[in-house]
Design a protein around this motif. Structure first.
Motif, PDB file in Angstrom:
ATOM      1  N   LYS A  69      -5.843   1.698   3.474  1.00  0.00           N
ATOM      2  CA  LYS A  69      -5.804   0.831   4.500  1.00  0.00           C
ATOM      3  C   LYS A  69      -6.432  -0.718   4.113  1.00  0.00           C
ATOM      4  O   LYS A  69      -5.987  -1.717   4.951  1.00  0.00           O
ATOM      5  N   ILE A 117      -2.333   1.218   8.585  1.00  0.00           N
ATOM      6  CA  ILE A 117      -1.968   0.763   7.099  1.00  0.00           C
ATOM      7  C   ILE A 117      -0.962  -0.410   7.731  1.00  0.00           C
ATOM      8  O   ILE A 117       0.353   0.040   8.049  1.00  0.00           O
ATOM      9  N   GLU A 139       4.036   5.641  11.925  1.00  0.00           N
ATOM     10  CA  GLU A 139       2.717   6.259  11.880  1.00  0.00           C
ATOM     11  C   GLU A 139       1.700   5.392  10.920  1.00  0.00           C
ATOM     12  O   GLU A 139       0.554   5.379  11.190  1.00  0.00           O
ATOM     13  N   CYS A 140       2.166   4.943   9.967  1.00  0.00           N
ATOM     14  CA  CYS A 140       1.351   4.003   9.265  1.00  0.00           C
ATOM     15  C   CYS A 140       0.923   2.844   9.875  1.00  0.00           C
ATOM     16  O   CYS A 140      -0.149   2.494   9.946  1.00  0.00           O
ATOM     17  N   LYS A 141       1.633   2.149  10.443  1.00  0.00           N
ATOM     18  CA  LYS A 141       1.229   0.932  11.499  1.00  0.00           C
ATOM     19  C   LYS A 141       0.375   1.219  12.417  1.00  0.00           C
ATOM     20  O   LYS A 141      -0.702   0.662  12.651  1.00  0.00           O
ATOM     21  N   ILE A 197      -4.222   9.056   4.825  1.00  0.00           N
ATOM     22  CA  ILE A 197      -5.257   8.296   5.338  1.00  0.00           C
ATOM     23  C   ILE A 197      -6.891   9.050   5.005  1.00  0.00           C
ATOM     24  O   ILE A 197      -7.947   8.355   4.542  1.00  0.00           O
ATOM     25  N   SER A 217       0.832  -1.148  -0.080  1.00  0.00           N
ATOM     26  CA  SER A 217      -0.170  -0.136   0.108  1.00  0.00           C
ATOM     27  C   SER A 217       1.056   1.280  -0.127  1.00  0.00           C
ATOM     28  O   SER A 217       0.777   2.069  -0.723  1.00  0.00           O
ATOM     29  N   VAL A 218       1.821   1.187   0.848  1.00  0.00           N
ATOM     30  CA  VAL A 218       2.873   2.320   1.215  1.00  0.00           C
ATOM     31  C   VAL A 218       4.277   1.972   1.045  1.00  0.00           C
ATOM     32  O   VAL A 218       4.713   1.211   1.760  1.00  0.00           O
ATOM     33  N   ALA A 239       7.517   7.473   9.475  1.00  0.00           N
ATOM     34  CA  ALA A 239       6.629   7.252   8.550  1.00  0.00           C
ATOM     35  C   ALA A 239       6.161   5.905   8.706  1.00  0.00           C
ATOM     36  O   ALA A 239       4.863   5.669   8.589  1.00  0.00           O
ATOM     37  N   VAL A 295       1.478  10.962   6.807  1.00  0.00           N
ATOM     38  CA  VAL A 295       0.610   9.653   7.183  1.00  0.00           C
ATOM     39  C   VAL A 295      -0.892  10.077   7.144  1.00  0.00           C
ATOM     40  O   VAL A 295      -1.864   9.378   6.592  1.00  0.00           O
ATOM     41  N   ILE A 329       3.096  -2.193   4.560  1.00  0.00           N
ATOM     42  CA  ILE A 329       4.150  -1.166   4.034  1.00  0.00           C
ATOM     43  C   ILE A 329       5.583  -1.938   3.976  1.00  0.00           C
ATOM     44  O   ILE A 329       5.585  -2.852   4.523  1.00  0.00           O
TER      45      ILE A 329
END
Ligand SMILES: Cc1cc2nc3c(=O)[nH]c(=O)nc-3n(C[C@H](O)[C@H](O)[C@H](O)COP(=O)(O)OP(=O)(O)OC[C@H]3O[C@@H](n4cnc5c(N)ncnc54)[C@H](O)[C@@H]3O)c2cc1C
Length: 320
Positions: free
Chosen positions: A318, A27, A21-23, A311, A5-6, A18, A307, A30
């Protein structure tokens, strides 16, 4: 080829923040790609051992907006902190992968390392910093003195030598302080006084004022070989011979790298919105590459903002 996704390029403070923050915001899919053999390669390479890593850097009082934060501590403690973050959030990182191209294929971006396609990603976050390309002076550095001119710390700290440090920022101040007492140290800066240096570094310079000679308001015109040394010729006609010169002029934006991908550059900086999104939708830039005033707290905070925006603007991220 990984399908994510990222995709995050660079595992320095910005890239790691980053990933975290994604986790933390849900998200999961990654991946980080890092060209060095370990995370925070810039810090490992350019900070001297035991260096104080300042939270309020360049005189800017840092407030933290996201998950990652730190208090002024040593280089070693800071690296331990980043290692703990990586473990706690189980960040997947591939090392020794240098991403040097991104191509759009329908709704996705393909990340390339040389001719290899390493990942297919819906969103790309570029966090590659600026320190792979140190700023160089405008005058030429003659071939004969190249081995006496440095843009980063050598593995062995010089002793009993006559050294010129060029620059007026924190890096120049810290290097001059590190060498003071071990070498005869001079610092040349084009402004009449230091600009944007931390209080701590100003105090450290003050403490060592008898061991450092300050050439403030001086500009170098040219370098010449002189026996085994380097002769520095200043604009005011003054000449002085040194055994080594260290330039601490900061890093520069990797313009070619970004322009090749289609990212617009204006005044030597990428064109991005307040969240770091570039002219290419879903490609975000964070950390040093996205600002003129880089710092670790800025890197952490810019990762958080990017991030959150990803979203909000691209909720599909996600579920991919
Ligand atoms: C000597 C020195 C002292 C400093 N002291 C302080 C301080 O006390 N406090 C403070 O807040 N700031 C300090 N800074 C600034 C701080 O180090 C930076 O602002 C911070 O490291 C920026 O983080 P970043 O993640 O954006 O970039 P970087 O830390 O530069 O990380 C970028 C990462 O991306 C990797 N990378 C680069 N290109 C690629 C590619 N094509 N593919 C894959 N990976 C890639 C690099 O190997 C690196 O690991 C200092 C800087 C220097 C040079």
């Amino acid at each position: 080829m990984k399908k994510v996704s990222v995709a995050i390029i660079g595992a320095g403070p910005a890239g790691i923040a980053a990933g975290i923050e994604c986790k933390a915001l849900g998200i999961e899919n990654i991946f980080l790609f890092e060209k060095g053999t370990n995370f925070c390669s810039t810090i490992r390479r350019l900070y001297p051992s035991g260096k104080r890593v300042d939270r309020d850097y360049k005189g800017i009082i840092a407030t933290s907006e996201g998950i990652c934060s730190f208090h002024t501590e040593t280089k070693e403690d800071f690296l331990k902190r980043m290692g703990n973050y990586i473990d706690k959030y189980c960040l997947p990182i591939d090392y020794e992968i240098e991403i040097n191209g991104i191509e759009r294929r329908e709704d996705l971006y393909i990340l390339k390392a040389g001719t290899f396609q390493v990942a297919e990603a819906y969103v790309v976050i570029i966090a590659t910093g600026v320190f792979d390309r140190p700023k160089r002076p405008s005058y030429p550095i003659p071939e004969a003195v190249k081995d006496k001119v440095f843009f980063e710390l050598p593995k062995e700290i010089p002793k009993d030598e006559k050294i010129l440090v060029v620059g007026g920022g924190n890096t120049a101040a810290e290097l001059a302080c590190l060498l003071a007492g071990k070498c005869e140290v001079y610092i040349s800066y084009r402004r009449p006084q230091f600009f944007r240096i931390n209080e701590e570094n100003l105090k450290e310079l003050e403490k060592r004022k008898d061991d450092i000679k300050f050439f403030l308001g001086t500009e170098i015109k040219a370098l010449e070989a002189f026996k085994e040394n380097v002769k520095v010729i200043f604009h005011d006609g003054h000449q002085e011979v040194f055994s080594k010169i260290f330039y601490c002029l900061g890093g520069s934006t990797p313009k070619n790298f970004l322009q090749k991908m289609g990212i617009e550059i204006l005044d030597n900086k990428p064109v991005i919105d307040e969240f770091g999104e570039s002219n290419l939708e879903r490609i975000f830039l964070i950390g040093d590459i996205a600002t003129k005033k880089g710092s670790i707290m800025h890197a952490f905070n810019s990762a958080h903002r990017a991030v959150k925006r990803i979203i909000d603007k691209y909720p599909k991220v996600k579920s991919l």
